[in-house]
Design a protein around this motif. Sequence first.
Motif, PDB file in Angstrom:
ATOM      1  N   HIS A 133       0.845  -1.206   0.000  1.00 30.63           N
ATOM      2  CA  HIS A 133       0.000   0.000   0.000  1.00 30.63           C
ATOM      3  C   HIS A 133       0.878   1.254   0.000  1.00 30.63           C
ATOM      4  CE1 HIS A 133      -3.478  -2.558   0.783  1.00 30.63           C
ATOM      5  NE2 HIS A 133      -2.812  -3.109   1.788  1.00 30.63           N
ATOM      6  N   PRO A 134       1.653   1.470  -1.043  1.00 28.98           N
ATOM      7  CA  PRO A 134       2.593   2.604  -1.051  1.00 28.98           C
ATOM      8  C   PRO A 134       1.911   3.963  -0.998  1.00 28.98           C
ATOM      9  CG  PRO A 134       2.433   1.607  -3.234  1.00 28.98           C
ATOM     10  CD  PRO A 134       1.697   0.702  -2.300  1.00 28.98           C
ATOM     11  N   VAL A 135       0.726   4.086  -1.600  1.00 30.38           N
ATOM     12  CA  VAL A 135       0.012   5.367  -1.578  1.00 30.38           C
ATOM     13  C   VAL A 135      -0.377   5.724  -0.146  1.00 30.38           C
ATOM     14  CG1 VAL A 135      -2.015   6.616  -2.380  1.00 30.38           C
ATOM     15  CG2 VAL A 135      -0.819   5.049  -3.932  1.00 30.38           C
ATOM     16  N   MET A 136      -0.924   4.749   0.588  1.00 31.17           N
ATOM     17  CA  MET A 136      -1.276   4.984   1.988  1.00 31.17           C
ATOM     18  C   MET A 136      -0.028   5.275   2.809  1.00 31.17           C
ATOM     19  SD  MET A 136      -3.385   2.518   4.645  1.00 31.17           S
ATOM     20  CE  MET A 136      -2.033   1.352   4.830  1.00 31.17           C
ATOM     21  N   TYR A 137       1.071   4.634   2.507  1.00 28.01           N
ATOM     22  CA  TYR A 137       2.328   4.868   3.224  1.00 28.01           C
ATOM     23  C   TYR A 137       2.755   6.321   3.088  1.00 28.01           C
ATOM     24  CZ  TYR A 137       7.002   3.768   5.026  1.00 28.01           C
ATOM     25  OH  TYR A 137       8.146   3.713   5.779  1.00 28.01           O
ATOM     26  N   ARG A 138       2.613   6.859   1.867  1.00 32.62           N
ATOM     27  CA  ARG A 138       3.007   8.252   1.647  1.00 32.62           C
ATOM     28  C   ARG A 138       1.968   9.227   2.201  1.00 32.62           C
ATOM     29  NH1 ARG A 138       4.385   6.008  -3.407  1.00 32.62           N
ATOM     30  NH2 ARG A 138       2.413   6.801  -4.275  1.00 32.62           N
ATOM     31  N   ASN A 139       0.698   8.956   1.933  1.00 30.64           N
ATOM     32  CA  ASN A 139      -0.340   9.910   2.334  1.00 30.64           C
ATOM     33  C   ASN A 139      -0.451  10.031   3.852  1.00 30.64           C
ATOM     34  OD1 ASN A 139      -0.884  10.363  -0.353  1.00 30.64           O
ATOM     35  ND2 ASN A 139      -2.680   9.008  -0.422  1.00 30.64           N
ATOM     36  N   ARG A 140      -0.302   8.929   4.545  1.00 33.58           N
ATOM     37  CA  ARG A 140      -0.407   8.942   6.005  1.00 33.58           C
ATOM     38  C   ARG A 140       0.939   9.143   6.691  1.00 33.58           C
ATOM     39  NH1 ARG A 140      -5.085   4.512   7.708  1.00 33.58           N
ATOM     40  NH2 ARG A 140      -6.681   5.271   6.256  1.00 33.58           N
ATOM     41  N   ASN A 141       1.960   9.337   5.878  1.00 33.98           N
ATOM     42  CA  ASN A 141       3.285   9.650   6.409  1.00 33.98           C
ATOM     43  C   ASN A 141       3.727   8.620   7.452  1.00 33.98           C
ATOM     44  OD1 ASN A 141       5.565  11.212   6.329  1.00 33.98           O
ATOM     45  ND2 ASN A 141       4.815  12.760   7.759  1.00 33.98           N
ATOM     46  N   ILE A 142       3.608   7.352   7.078  1.00 34.49           N
ATOM     47  CA  ILE A 142       3.918   6.267   8.010  1.00 34.49           C
ATOM     48  C   ILE A 142       5.365   6.348   8.489  1.00 34.49           C
ATOM     49  CG2 ILE A 142       4.064   3.767   8.285  1.00 34.49           C
ATOM     50  CD1 ILE A 142       1.229   4.801   8.096  1.00 34.49           C
ATOM     51  N   GLY A 143       6.262   6.745   7.605  1.00 35.50           N
ATOM     52  CA  GLY A 143       7.676   6.791   7.964  1.00 35.50           C
ATOM     53  C   GLY A 143       7.991   7.740   9.098  1.00 35.50           C
ATOM     54  N   ASN A 144       7.163   8.753   9.293  1.00 34.84           N
ATOM     55  CA  ASN A 144       7.407   9.722  10.365  1.00 34.84           C
ATOM     56  C   ASN A 144       6.674   9.383  11.659  1.00 34.84           C
ATOM     57  OD1 ASN A 144       9.132  11.333   8.833  1.00 34.84           O
ATOM     58  ND2 ASN A 144       7.436  12.518   7.978  1.00 34.84           N
ATOM     59  N   LYS A 145       5.979   8.257  11.679  1.00 35.11           N
ATOM     60  CA  LYS A 145       5.295   7.819  12.899  1.00 35.11           C
ATOM     61  C   LYS A 145       6.120   6.737  13.595  1.00 35.11           C
ATOM     62  CE  LYS A 145       0.712   8.949  11.063  1.00 35.11           C
ATOM     63  NZ  LYS A 145      -0.631   8.446  10.696  1.00 35.11           N
ATOM     64  N   SER A 146       7.398   6.979  13.655  1.00 36.85           N
ATOM     65  CA  SER A 146       8.324   5.961  14.155  1.00 36.85           C
ATOM     66  C   SER A 146       8.110   5.635  15.622  1.00 36.85           C
ATOM     67  CB  SER A 146       9.769   6.413  13.924  1.00 36.85           C
ATOM     68  OG  SER A 146       9.995   7.659  14.567  1.00 36.85           O
ATOM     69  N   TYR A 147       7.637   6.596  16.401  1.00 44.34           N
ATOM     70  CA  TYR A 147       7.489   6.362  17.836  1.00 44.34           C
ATOM     71  C   TYR A 147       6.555   5.190  18.118  1.00 44.34           C
ATOM     72  CZ  TYR A 147       3.120   9.007  17.257  1.00 44.34           C
ATOM     73  OH  TYR A 147       1.880   9.425  16.836  1.00 44.34           O
ATOM     74  N   LEU A 148       5.528   5.011  17.285  1.00 45.78           N
ATOM     75  CA  LEU A 148       4.615   3.875  17.462  1.00 45.78           C
ATOM     76  C   LEU A 148       5.319   2.557  17.172  1.00 45.78           C
ATOM     77  CD1 LEU A 148       1.330   5.225  15.823  1.00 45.78           C
ATOM     78  CD2 LEU A 148       1.777   4.860  18.253  1.00 45.78           C
ATOM     79  N   PHE A 149       6.051   2.511  16.084  1.00 48.59           N
ATOM     80  CA  PHE A 149       6.745   1.284  15.699  1.00 48.59           C
ATOM     81  C   PHE A 149       7.840   0.927  16.702  1.00 48.59           C
ATOM     82  CE2 PHE A 149       4.717   2.541  11.817  1.00 48.59           C
ATOM     83  CZ  PHE A 149       4.469   1.360  11.132  1.00 48.59           C
ATOM     84  N   TYR A 150       8.499   1.936  17.268  1.00 45.18           N
ATOM     85  CA  TYR A 150       9.584   1.676  18.208  1.00 45.18           C
ATOM     86  C   TYR A 150       9.086   1.252  19.587  1.00 45.18           C
ATOM     87  CZ  TYR A 150      12.766   3.887  14.857  1.00 45.18           C
ATOM     88  OH  TYR A 150      13.501   4.198  13.739  1.00 45.18           O
ATOM     89  N   THR A 151       7.959   1.771  20.025  1.00 45.20           N
ATOM     90  CA  THR A 151       7.505   1.523  21.398  1.00 45.20           C
ATOM     91  C   THR A 151       6.580   0.314  21.533  1.00 45.20           C
ATOM     92  OG1 THR A 151       5.685   3.102  21.088  1.00 45.20           O
ATOM     93  CG2 THR A 151       7.730   3.937  22.052  1.00 45.20           C
ATOM     94  N   ILE A 152       5.815  -0.005  20.504  1.00 51.16           N
ATOM     95  CA  ILE A 152       4.863  -1.117  20.591  1.00 51.16           C
ATOM     96  C   ILE A 152       5.541  -2.431  20.980  1.00 51.16           C
ATOM     97  CG2 ILE A 152       3.373  -2.613  19.197  1.00 51.16           C
ATOM     98  CD1 ILE A 152       2.269  -0.127  17.857  1.00 51.16           C
ATOM     99  N   PRO A 153       6.699  -2.801  20.404  1.00 50.35           N
ATOM    100  CA  PRO A 153       7.333  -4.067  20.816  1.00 50.35           C
ATOM    101  C   PRO A 153       7.641  -4.132  22.304  1.00 50.35           C
ATOM    102  CG  PRO A 153       8.315  -3.276  18.782  1.00 50.35           C
ATOM    103  CD  PRO A 153       7.431  -2.179  19.280  1.00 50.35           C
ATOM    104  N   TYR A 154       8.079  -3.024  22.895  1.00 52.07           N
ATOM    105  CA  TYR A 154       8.395  -3.021  24.325  1.00 52.07           C
ATOM    106  C   TYR A 154       7.130  -3.175  25.172  1.00 52.07           C
ATOM    107  CZ  TYR A 154      13.015  -1.346  22.958  1.00 52.07           C
ATOM    108  OH  TYR A 154      14.246  -1.224  22.392  1.00 52.07           O
ATOM    109  N   ILE A 155       6.062  -2.535  24.748  1.00 53.54           N
ATOM    110  CA  ILE A 155       4.806  -2.631  25.498  1.00 53.54           C
ATOM    111  C   ILE A 155       4.285  -4.062  25.483  1.00 53.54           C
ATOM    112  CG2 ILE A 155       2.399  -1.885  25.577  1.00 53.54           C
ATOM    113  CD1 ILE A 155       3.320   0.799  24.424  1.00 53.54           C
ATOM    114  N   ILE A 156       4.247  -4.666  24.290  1.00 51.47           N
ATOM    115  CA  ILE A 156       3.759  -6.041  24.180  1.00 51.47           C
ATOM    116  C   ILE A 156       4.682  -6.999  24.919  1.00 51.47           C
ATOM    117  CG2 ILE A 156       3.239  -7.918  22.581  1.00 51.47           C
ATOM    118  CD1 ILE A 156       2.414  -5.860  20.530  1.00 51.47           C
ATOM    119  N   GLY A 157       5.989  -6.801  24.799  1.00 51.24           N
ATOM    120  CA  GLY A 157       6.939  -7.666  25.496  1.00 51.24           C
ATOM    121  C   GLY A 157       6.746  -7.627  26.998  1.00 51.24           C
TER     122      GLY A 157
END
Length: 340
Positions: A133-157
Motif C-alpha cells: 500500500h505505497p500510496v497509503m504509506y506516503r499519504n499517512r506519512n507512516i515513515g514519520n510515525k516511528s514512535y509507534l513502531f519503536y515503542t509497541i514491541p516493548y509494550i507487548i513484550g
Amino acid sequence: MIVLDTMINGNDTTTIIASTSGTINDERDNGWLITLRFVVVGFGILLNVGVTAVFLYIKMYKKSLLHGLIFQQSIVDLLGCCMFLFFYNQDAPDGTRAGRVFCKARAINWFITYTSIYNLVMITVERYIAVVHPVMYRNRNIGNKSYLFYTIPYIIGFVLSFHLAIIADVNEELRGECRYSKAVSLPSGILLFLLIFFLPACFMIYCYCRIVLQIRRRSRENQKNAPGYNKRPHVSIKRNLVFTMLIVVIAFIITTAPNITMYLIYNICHCFDFSTIIEHEFTVLLSTCNMCINPIIYGAKMEDFKNGVRKIWRKTLYLHGVGDESSVVNTSQNISKTSV
C-alpha cells in the motif's frame, strides 16, 4: 513422571533423578553445556555489537524507519544474548528468598525475547504497508510515525512477560532450578504459544507472501512498459531487502517453534519437568540463537550494510596509510545514493 532411585554404597547415598520424557540430572550444568552456551551466544554478542557499530558509524539508522527498526533489532538482540548468559548459564542461588528473586527476574530475559519478536512484527508491518500500500504509506506519512513502531514491541513484550514473573518460583525439590506454578500453567502455555509464535508467524508469512507477489506483479507490469526496469539499482535493492527480512522470519520460525511448543505440551499434560530436562536446555538455547543469527543474515543480504562495512574497512586502511581517500568518499556516496 519423575522417578527417584536411591543407591547406597557404604556410607554414601546418591539420588538419581530420571524422567520418562527426558533426562534430568541432579548435578549442576555440565561443563560442555556451559561452554556451548558461551560459544554460541558469545558469537551472537560479537555479531550484534558489530552490526550496531556499523549502523552507528555511518548513521544508517537515520536513513528510514525500516533501518531504524533493524538497528533497534540489533540492540534488543544484543541485550537478549546478554540476559540469556546471565539467567540461563547459572543456577538459582541457594536459599528460598534469593532463589525466588532470581527465578522471577528471569522474566527480564523473556521480556527482551518477546520484544525482539514483536520488533520483527513491526518490521513486517512497515514493509507490508510500504510495498503493498505505497500510496497509503506516503499519504499517512507512516515513515514519520516511528514512535509507534519503536515503542509497541516493548509494550507487548512487557505485558506478555509480566505474568511469568508472578508464576515463577524456585524449585525446592531440585537445587538450583526454577519452576512455574501449575495453577495458571495451561492459560500461560496457550497464551504464549498463540501470541509469541503462532499468530506472529502466521501474520509474517501472510504479509511477506503478499509482498513477494506484489513485487513480482509490479516487475512484470513495469517490464512490459519499460524494458530493463528490473535492472535498475533501486528495484533490486528493494527486492533484496524484502527477501532479507523474509529469511529472518523463516529463521524465527525454526528457532522459536521447539521451545514454545514444548512449553505448551508441558502445560497441557505435565508429563515431564519442563525446567530440568536437557531437551529444554537445548530449546532455550535454540530460541536464543534467533537473536544471534540475524546479524549474519543482514551481512549476507543487506547491500546497505555491506556498503557500510566496506566504508569502515576502507577508512581503516586509509588511516593506516593503505589506499587513498577517494575510495572512502566513493563508498560514502554510494551508500547515500542507495534507496529502499
